[in-house]
Design a protein around this motif. Structure first.
Motif, PDB file in Angstrom:
ATOM      1  N   ARG A 128     -17.615  -8.852   8.169  1.00 36.57           N
ATOM      2  CA  ARG A 128     -19.016  -8.208   8.258  1.00 36.57           C
ATOM      3  C   ARG A 128     -19.309  -7.924   9.692  1.00 36.57           C
ATOM      4  NH1 ARG A 128     -19.337  -6.245   3.540  1.00 36.57           N
ATOM      5  NH2 ARG A 128     -19.556  -8.161   1.867  1.00 36.57           N
ATOM      6  N   ASP A 129     -18.986  -8.703  10.594  1.00 37.34           N
ATOM      7  CA  ASP A 129     -19.138  -8.187  12.001  1.00 37.34           C
ATOM      8  C   ASP A 129     -18.490  -7.032  12.469  1.00 37.34           C
ATOM      9  OD1 ASP A 129     -20.603  -8.920  14.368  1.00 37.34           O
ATOM     10  OD2 ASP A 129     -18.498  -9.360  15.188  1.00 37.34           O
ATOM     11  N   LEU A 130     -17.055  -6.872  11.996  1.00 37.96           N
ATOM     12  CA  LEU A 130     -16.309  -5.850  12.473  1.00 37.96           C
ATOM     13  C   LEU A 130     -16.967  -4.568  11.714  1.00 37.96           C
ATOM     14  CD1 LEU A 130     -13.637  -5.208  13.815  1.00 37.96           C
ATOM     15  CD2 LEU A 130     -12.479  -5.656  11.548  1.00 37.96           C
ATOM     16  N   GLN A 131     -17.320  -4.868  10.581  1.00 38.71           N
ATOM     17  CA  GLN A 131     -17.841  -3.652   9.672  1.00 38.71           C
ATOM     18  C   GLN A 131     -18.965  -3.019  10.415  1.00 38.71           C
ATOM     19  OE1 GLN A 131     -19.367  -4.885   5.934  1.00 38.71           O
ATOM     20  NE2 GLN A 131     -18.473  -3.131   4.740  1.00 38.71           N
ATOM     21  N   ARG A 132     -20.015  -4.077  10.900  1.00 35.81           N
ATOM     22  CA  ARG A 132     -21.201  -3.725  11.455  1.00 35.81           C
ATOM     23  C   ARG A 132     -21.020  -2.869  12.856  1.00 35.81           C
ATOM     24  NH1 ARG A 132     -23.765  -8.041  10.033  1.00 35.81           N
ATOM     25  NH2 ARG A 132     -22.831  -9.122  11.926  1.00 35.81           N
ATOM     26  N   ARG A 133     -19.818  -3.493  13.613  1.00 37.53           N
ATOM     27  CA  ARG A 133     -19.836  -2.926  14.841  1.00 37.53           C
ATOM     28  C   ARG A 133     -19.264  -1.469  14.768  1.00 37.53           C
ATOM     29  NH1 ARG A 133     -16.166  -6.248  18.275  1.00 37.53           N
ATOM     30  NH2 ARG A 133     -15.403  -7.121  16.280  1.00 37.53           N
ATOM     31  N   ILE A 134     -18.460  -1.250  13.600  1.00 36.93           N
ATOM     32  CA  ILE A 134     -17.829   0.025  13.404  1.00 36.93           C
ATOM     33  C   ILE A 134     -18.899   1.034  13.036  1.00 36.93           C
ATOM     34  CG2 ILE A 134     -16.392   1.399  11.907  1.00 36.93           C
ATOM     35  CD1 ILE A 134     -14.508  -0.856  11.745  1.00 36.93           C
ATOM     36  N   ASP A 135     -19.614   0.737  12.134  1.00 33.35           N
ATOM     37  CA  ASP A 135     -21.100   1.696  11.451  1.00 33.35           C
ATOM     38  C   ASP A 135     -21.900   1.953  12.652  1.00 33.35           C
ATOM     39  OD1 ASP A 135     -19.700   1.339   9.040  1.00 33.35           O
ATOM     40  OD2 ASP A 135     -21.350  -0.032   8.362  1.00 33.35           O
ATOM     41  N   THR A 136     -22.089   0.879  13.727  1.00 34.48           N
ATOM     42  CA  THR A 136     -22.950   1.261  14.802  1.00 34.48           C
ATOM     43  C   THR A 136     -22.041   2.046  16.062  1.00 34.48           C
ATOM     44  OG1 THR A 136     -22.954  -1.112  15.514  1.00 34.48           O
ATOM     45  CG2 THR A 136     -24.714  -0.334  14.100  1.00 34.48           C
ATOM     46  N   ASN A 137     -20.872   2.435  15.922  1.00 33.56           N
ATOM     47  CA  ASN A 137     -20.120   2.876  16.902  1.00 33.56           C
ATOM     48  C   ASN A 137     -19.819   2.125  18.276  1.00 33.56           C
ATOM     49  OD1 ASN A 137     -19.462   5.350  15.999  1.00 33.56           O
ATOM     50  ND2 ASN A 137     -21.193   6.341  16.419  1.00 33.56           N
ATOM     51  N   VAL A 138     -20.098   0.857  18.058  1.00 32.07           N
ATOM     52  CA  VAL A 138     -19.579  -0.099  19.424  1.00 32.07           C
ATOM     53  C   VAL A 138     -18.240  -0.025  19.236  1.00 32.07           C
ATOM     54  CG1 VAL A 138     -19.808  -2.723  20.039  1.00 32.07           C
ATOM     55  CG2 VAL A 138     -21.789  -1.608  18.736  1.00 32.07           C
ATOM     56  N   ILE A 139     -17.623  -0.247  18.194  1.00 27.14           N
ATOM     57  CA  ILE A 139     -15.932   0.181  18.378  1.00 27.14           C
ATOM     58  C   ILE A 139     -15.558   1.265  17.317  1.00 27.14           C
ATOM     59  CG2 ILE A 139     -15.453  -2.394  19.124  1.00 27.14           C
ATOM     60  CD1 ILE A 139     -14.527  -2.649  16.206  1.00 27.14           C
ATOM     61  N   LEU A 140     -14.486   1.844  17.751  1.00 26.00           N
ATOM     62  CA  LEU A 140     -14.085   2.996  16.734  1.00 26.00           C
ATOM     63  C   LEU A 140     -13.151   2.687  15.826  1.00 26.00           C
ATOM     64  CD1 LEU A 140     -12.988   5.902  19.481  1.00 26.00           C
ATOM     65  CD2 LEU A 140     -14.767   5.846  17.739  1.00 26.00           C
ATOM     66  N   GLY A 141     -13.448   2.919  14.698  1.00 24.10           N
ATOM     67  CA  GLY A 141     -12.795   2.531  13.398  1.00 24.10           C
ATOM     68  C   GLY A 141     -13.106   3.224  12.136  1.00 24.10           C
ATOM     69  N   PRO A 142     -12.275   3.129  11.284  1.00 26.07           N
ATOM     70  CA  PRO A 142     -12.648   3.888   9.935  1.00 26.07           C
ATOM     71  C   PRO A 142     -13.908   2.637   9.372  1.00 26.07           C
ATOM     72  CG  PRO A 142     -10.685   2.662   9.614  1.00 26.07           C
ATOM     73  CD  PRO A 142     -10.922   2.424  11.090  1.00 26.07           C
ATOM     74  N   ARG A 143     -14.646   3.190   8.465  1.00 18.87           N
ATOM     75  CA  ARG A 143     -15.464   2.548   7.766  1.00 18.87           C
ATOM     76  C   ARG A 143     -14.792   1.512   6.905  1.00 18.87           C
ATOM     77  NH1 ARG A 143     -18.532   4.826   3.502  1.00 18.87           N
ATOM     78  NH2 ARG A 143     -17.302   6.105   3.293  1.00 18.87           N
ATOM     79  N   ILE A 144     -15.160   0.429   7.084  1.00 17.73           N
ATOM     80  CA  ILE A 144     -14.885  -0.603   6.087  1.00 17.73           C
ATOM     81  C   ILE A 144     -15.704  -0.368   4.900  1.00 17.73           C
ATOM     82  CG2 ILE A 144     -14.022  -3.061   5.605  1.00 17.73           C
ATOM     83  CD1 ILE A 144     -13.792  -3.146   8.784  1.00 17.73           C
ATOM     84  N   VAL A 145     -15.095  -0.036   3.797  1.00 16.90           N
ATOM     85  CA  VAL A 145     -15.908   0.322   2.552  1.00 16.90           C
ATOM     86  C   VAL A 145     -16.094  -0.886   1.636  1.00 16.90           C
ATOM     87  CG1 VAL A 145     -15.549   2.839   2.632  1.00 16.90           C
ATOM     88  CG2 VAL A 145     -13.904   1.347   1.288  1.00 16.90           C
ATOM     89  N   ALA A 146     -15.104  -1.955   1.570  1.00 14.92           N
ATOM     90  CA  ALA A 146     -15.212  -3.156   0.814  1.00 14.92           C
ATOM     91  C   ALA A 146     -14.311  -4.401   1.310  1.00 14.92           C
ATOM     92  CB  ALA A 146     -14.958  -2.931  -0.726  1.00 14.92           C
ATOM     93  N   ILE A 147     -14.730  -5.411   1.257  1.00 12.66           N
ATOM     94  CA  ILE A 147     -14.137  -6.540   1.741  1.00 12.66           C
ATOM     95  C   ILE A 147     -13.914  -7.639   0.690  1.00 12.66           C
ATOM     96  CG2 ILE A 147     -14.308  -8.583   3.443  1.00 12.66           C
ATOM     97  CD1 ILE A 147     -16.468  -6.644   5.080  1.00 12.66           C
TER      98      ILE A 147
END
Ligand SMILES: [Zn+2]
Length: 500
Positions: A128-147
């Motif tokens: 969830r933390d990884l997902q949030r950091r991607i969504d807020t552009n803290v780190i670059l990555g694809p959207r995690i659409v489901a876990i």
């Protein structure tokens, strides 16, 4: 907020409303329509606040609006890899995620996103933390659409340290597991091979009641049609339906059912552990291949086509199993972008196949199974089965990012048209996730999750990998940035930290 700052914010809002200027124009670009299988005449695509705000005839440059001069290049929706394993906190961030983006993958679904072993770091909280950091552009990555949940197996596959509730045996234990998974906050449950029948059906009933989707393997004691009737939404890997297409499937299921229920020690080699007192029945592939029956198969495929479930074949996993002993297949230049820890796991896996395949009949059966699985994927597509693209990255030789394009080629070999492949890779995944109203195609009003391509992927699916830029989450990653992502990964792989 201090007064001067609030004035500034209002000023910006007013200025924006007055001009209604886009933040970016992708000029003179042909849009790849993945639904119709056509490209449009060149157009200008305006993006505002991360959304496609207009698609209009090619016009002269407006002053002050940043532009990408596409010069007739092709704009397609970004790709969705619907079967990945991000696994490890460091490896996710520094290895897999940048490689996905560099290959145009803008969205991923994690297929083992939780871990129940005490002290385990790659759990739902981390994801969830990884997902949030991607969504807020803290780190670059694809959207995690489901876990997903941790994988759900039966007591035969219990790992030391796992809580007892995690490996259910009975109907009631299956129901209780669904409630526990819901409470852990996962997006869906992932069943696995050796879950007993009773536990599976209990889990399915309770998951349905809770509105928690189930997607994963079909346990081997359960048939494809039973799983569809129970409401399993996603069927992963081109394996189970193929097994079900044989006259031997009934015997196979009965043997697995009584072993997983703890009633009999007799089981096929894939699961047999002599230390546990299992009686090894040998490989089931030859039996299954020898009794393949087209009429049974038609029935299985028709059942899949008439259900609302999706099929995610991950053909590259079947390919590795067939060629995991082959030095030419194993000698892949992309290994330089794979951390040593992962490489050594892959080597162990291939050493296993090298040992097994000293028996030529065994080798033959894996190659034949791969070919059969591929043929059935083609038939399933023709029958109208909903399909998605998944790689199983970072399983053996499922390279994050570039492996996605390997899978597109496999689907092409299976007989899917380029339009069907691109649709499965984009719009179908958005539909599966209930996000088709806001992503998955290049349309006005949708989020700009896009890939800019040098050549038309409808003409040759290999062109889907000819990426000039990736646009997502309000950011443009141009060719230089994409190659930097890869260079960073190469540097990371060379670091001692990547060895863990
Ligand atoms: Zn997987």
């Amino acid at each position: 907020m201090n007064p001067s700052r609030s004035l500034l914010v209002i000023g910006l809002l007013v200025a924006h409303a007055a001009s209604a200027a886009p933040d970016l124009i992708i000029a003179n670009v042909r849009i790849v329509d993945v639904t119709q299988g056509v490209v449009t005449a060149p157009a200008d695509v305006s993006i505002e606040h991360g959304r496609i705000s207009a698609i209009s005839p090619v016009a002269d440059a407006e002053r002050d609006v940043p532009r990408i001069e596409a010069a007739g290049a092709f704009l397609a929706p970004g790709y969705w890899d619907m079967h990945v394993h991000l696994n490890h906190p460091t490896l996710a961030e520094r290895w897999a995620l940048p490689l996905f983006l560099a290959s145009g993958v803008v969205a991923v679904r994690d297929m083992a996103g939780d871990c129940l072993t005490p002290g385990c770091k790659n759990n739902i909280k981390f994801m969830r933390d990884l997902q949030r950091r991607i969504d807020t552009n803290v780190i670059l990555g694809p959207r995690i659409v489901a876990i997903s949940s941790a994988i759900v197996n039966g007591p035969r596959a219990a790992e030391p340290g796992d809580p007892a509730w995690a490996t259910p045996a009975t109907y009631e234990q299956g129901r209780a597991l669904a409630r526990r998974m819901k409470a852990r906050g996962v997006d869906f449950i992932k069943p696995y091979d050796t879950l007993p029948r009773d536990a599976y059906f209990g889990m399915m009933d309770e998951a349905r009641r809770l509105g928690l989707p189930v997607s994963g393997h079909i346990p081997h004691a359960v048939s494809t049609l039973e799983a569809l009737a129970a409401g399993q939404r996603g069927i992963e890997h081109a394996k189970h339906p193929a097994v079900d297409c044989s006259r031997f499937s009934r015997t196979f299921r009965d043997v697995v059912a009584s072993w997983t229920a703890g009633d009999s020690p007799r089981i096929y080699r894939s699961w047999a552990d002599p230390a546990r007192g299992d009686e090894n029945l040998g490989s089931f592939y030859p039996l299954m291949l020898a009794t393949f029956d087209a009429s049974i198969c038609q029935n299985v495929i028709a059942g899949m086509a008439s259900s609302s479930s999706y099929y995610i074949p991950t053909l590259i996993t079947r390919k590795f199993e067939a060629f995991g002993d082959d030095v030419d297949f194993l000698d892949d230049s992309r290994l330089r972008l794979v951390p040593a820890s992962i490489r050594s796991a892959w080597q162990k896996d291939s050493a296993n196949f090298q040992r097994r395949f000293q028996d030529p009949q065994e080798k033959r059966s894996y190659v034949d199974f791969y070919e059969l699985a591929m043929r059935l994927v083609g038939q399933a597509h023709e029958a109208g089965v909903h399909m998605l693209v998944g790689t199983d990255s970072s399983d053996s030789y499922c390279f994050p990012g570039s492996g996605f394009h390997d899978e597109l080629k496999e689907l092409s070999r299976a007989g899917l048209s380029n339009q069907a492949i691109l649709f499965a890779a984009t719009a179908a995944a958005a539909q599966y996730m209930g996000q088709a109203d806001r992503v998955g195609t290049v349309s006005v009003g949708k989020q700009a999750e896009l890939v800019l391509l040098d050549a038309n992927p409808l003409e040759d699916i290999a062109n889907a990998a000819r990426i000039r830029a990736v646009i997502r989450n309000g950011k443009v990653l141009d060719a230089k940035m994409l190659s930097d992502l890869e260079a960073n990964v190469a540097r990371f792989v060379a670091e001692p930290e990547s060895q863990n």
